[in-house]
Design a protein around this motif. Structure first.
Motif, short mmCIF file in Angstrom:
data_model
loop_
_atom_site.label_atom_id
_atom_site.label_comp_id
_atom_site.label_asym_id
_atom_site.label_seq_id
_atom_site.Cartn_x
_atom_site.Cartn_y
_atom_site.Cartn_z
N ASP A 27 0.84 -1.21 0.00
CA ASP A 27 0.00 0.00 0.00
C ASP A 27 0.87 1.25 0.00
O ASP A 27 0.58 2.24 0.67
N SER A 334 -3.74 -1.87 -10.55
CA SER A 334 -5.12 -1.93 -10.08
C SER A 334 -5.84 -3.01 -10.86
O SER A 334 -5.57 -3.20 -12.04
N VAL A 336 -9.69 -5.72 -11.01
CA VAL A 336 -10.98 -6.19 -10.47
C VAL A 336 -11.10 -7.68 -10.83
O VAL A 336 -10.47 -8.14 -11.78
N HIS A 341 -16.49 -8.47 -4.93
CA HIS A 341 -16.29 -7.08 -4.53
C HIS A 341 -14.84 -6.89 -4.04
O HIS A 341 -14.34 -7.71 -3.26
N PRO A 342 -14.19 -5.81 -4.49
CA PRO A 342 -12.79 -5.57 -4.10
C PRO A 342 -12.59 -5.60 -2.57
O PRO A 342 -11.59 -6.14 -2.10
N PHE A 343 -13.55 -5.07 -1.85
CA PHE A 343 -13.42 -5.01 -0.39
C PHE A 343 -13.31 -6.40 0.22
O PHE A 343 -12.55 -6.62 1.17
N GLY A 346 -9.83 -7.68 -0.32
CA GLY A 346 -8.91 -6.97 0.57
C GLY A 346 -8.98 -7.49 1.99
O GLY A 346 -7.95 -7.66 2.66
N ARG A 357 -4.78 -1.77 -1.02
CA ARG A 357 -5.86 -0.80 -0.87
C ARG A 357 -7.01 -1.26 -1.75
O ARG A 357 -6.80 -1.69 -2.88
N THR A 358 -8.25 -1.13 -1.25
CA THR A 358 -9.42 -1.40 -2.09
C THR A 358 -10.32 -0.17 -2.03
O THR A 358 -10.35 0.54 -1.04
N THR A 375 -11.39 -0.66 -7.13
CA THR A 375 -10.42 -1.66 -7.58
C THR A 375 -9.67 -2.20 -6.36
O THR A 375 -9.77 -1.65 -5.27
N ILE A 376 -8.93 -3.26 -6.60
CA ILE A 376 -7.92 -3.70 -5.65
C ILE A 376 -6.61 -3.14 -6.20
O ILE A 376 -6.33 -3.29 -7.40
N ARG A 377 -5.86 -2.46 -5.36
CA ARG A 377 -4.64 -1.81 -5.85
C ARG A 377 -3.43 -2.30 -5.07
O ARG A 377 -3.39 -2.20 -3.85
#
Ligand SMILES: *Cc1c(COP(=O)(O)O)cnc(C)c1O
Length: 404
Positions: A27, A334, A336, A341-343, A346, A357-358, A375-377
């Motif tokens: 992150d 980043s 998907v 869901h990205p969260f 994460g 980070r999402t 996104t998931i980053r």
């Protein structure tokens, strides 16, 4: 060939565990970890010469002032500003942009235009919306294409002699896109516009020379460059800094105060009201020394290897789409995964020790462009390793198994 394993050893936090697993910290675009030498400088300041600066005649105040001003000159040299007075200490990129936008709110006229791009961080959108609201100026937005690149043709079309400011990021914190800022600056100058570059995501990865770029303003935050939070810088060309009105009033920024008329201190102090983050300013210089000891060229090429390796491995995961495929990218990826869901990803990989980070990453217009909630980053620094990327990919595969 640099020994990045040995460099990594200098970051105490990277040795910790999370949920019983070794930490994989991806992150870095949100904030970077700090080397021991930066931590030592902070401790030494408070233990041996803490004092307020620029005012006291006593010894401690002189030592603190010297250290703070030495750091300003290090920053000047690092970014190749012509003069140290062109470096303003701020709380960070957000405050640097607000300082400039707030000044322009008073310089802009009704009907003038400010240009930003679709891939800006909210920090480089909202201050300009406020400035436009206050002045009656119009905000124009350069679109991006589906790779996450600024569409230059569209920029040429909205650029005109009404354009007074062009404010764009050097590197996108969400997509990793490196924007062709030198070209954008050149074009903007042809119509007489001032150019502000949001460099928050660039300065830990790329060498920046403000004179070579010829930008009018350049902003960054120390905490993304292995320094502390709450400190950053604004570079401004001397002529612009003289033209802009002060941002905040208070101690330090004045020459003389009476109830009828106050005159302001010379730059940079005109923009530095109140007691600043003294230790932060000093440690910012130390962080820059640390980066230069490794060398930004070596950093960039090592990080490019990490980015390429991670991108290849991610492409092997079914139903995963990378968001942001610009030809020129810095150490951010980043993505998907269909129907997940990205969260949720994460949260699961956090249990496995992986920090990513999402969400929208303070760039909601980018999410609107790609029609996704977030996104998931994963974002890398020079202390990350291929082995960590392998652990990250393993954790992703596990999360997909659990969520599918
Ligand atoms: C982090 C970031 C900012 C904001 O920086 P702060 O340190 O939070 O003020 C602005 N723009 C970009 C591109 C960023 O990555």
């Amino acid at each position: 060939m640099l020994d990045f394993e040995q460099i990594r050893e200098q970051f105490p936090l990277l040795k910790r565990q999370v949920n019983g697993k070794p930490l994989v910290y991806f992150d870095n675009a949100a904030t970077a970890q700090k080397p021991q030498i930066v931590l030592d400088v902070i401790e030494k300041y408070y233990q041996t010469y803490n004092a307020n600066i620029h005012r006291g005649v006593h010894r401690l105040s002189q030592e603190a002032t010297d250290a703070y001003e030495v750091s300003r000159r290090k920053i000047q040299k690092h970014f190749n500003a012509k003069d140290a007075k062109e470096i303003i200490f701020t709380r960070g990129t957000t405050e640097s942009i607000n300082l400039v936008a707030n000044g322009f709110a008073q310089l802009l006229d009704k009907g003038d235009e400010v240009i930003i791009s679709e891939l800006e961080h909210h920090s480089n959108i909202v201050p300009w919306q406020l400035a436009c609201e206050q002045s009656g100026a119009i905000l124009r937005v350069i679109p991006i294409n589906d790779k996450g690149e600024i569409v230059l043709e569209a920029f040429y079309q909205i650029l005109s002699n009404k354009t007074k400011v062009v404010a764009v990021s050097h590197v996108s914190n969400t997509l990793g896109t490196i924007n062709p800022i030198k070209h954008i600056i050149e074009k903007a100058h042809q119509v007489g516009a001032a150019v502000l570059i949001d460099g928050a995501q660039a300065t830990a990865h790329l060498k920046v020379d403000v004179q070579e770029l010829d930008c009018d303003f350049y902003c960054t935050s120390a905490h993304k460059m292995f320094g502390p939070t709450g400190i950053g810088m604004l570079y401004g060309k001397e002529a612009w800094l003289r033209k802009l009105p002060p941002y905040q009033g208070g101690g330090e920024m004045i020459k003389e105060v009476t109830f009828t008329k106050t005159t302001y201190a010379d730059i940079p102090f005109k923009f530095e009201a109140g007691t600043p983050n003294i230790v932060g300013g000093i440690a910012f210089g130390t962080a820059i020394d640390f980066i230069n000891e490794i060398g930004l060229q070596a950093i960039a090429s090592y990080e490019n290897e990490l980015l390429a390796y991670a991108t290849d491995k991610l492409r092997e995961i079914p139903n995963l789409s990378i968001i942001g495929t610009a030809a020129d990218k810095a150490a951010v990826v980043s993505f998907v995964i269909a129907n997940i869901h990205p969260f949720d990803v994460g949260s699961i990989i956090d249990k496995l020790g992986v920090a990513v980070r999402t969400g929208h990453h303070c760039t909601q217009p980018i999410m609107q462009h790609f029609k996704i909630p977030g996104t998931i980053r994963a974002s890398f620094a020079f202390y990350n390793t291929q082995k960590e990327i392998d652990m990250f990919i393993e954790s992703l595969k596990k999360s997909v198994q659990m969520l599918a």
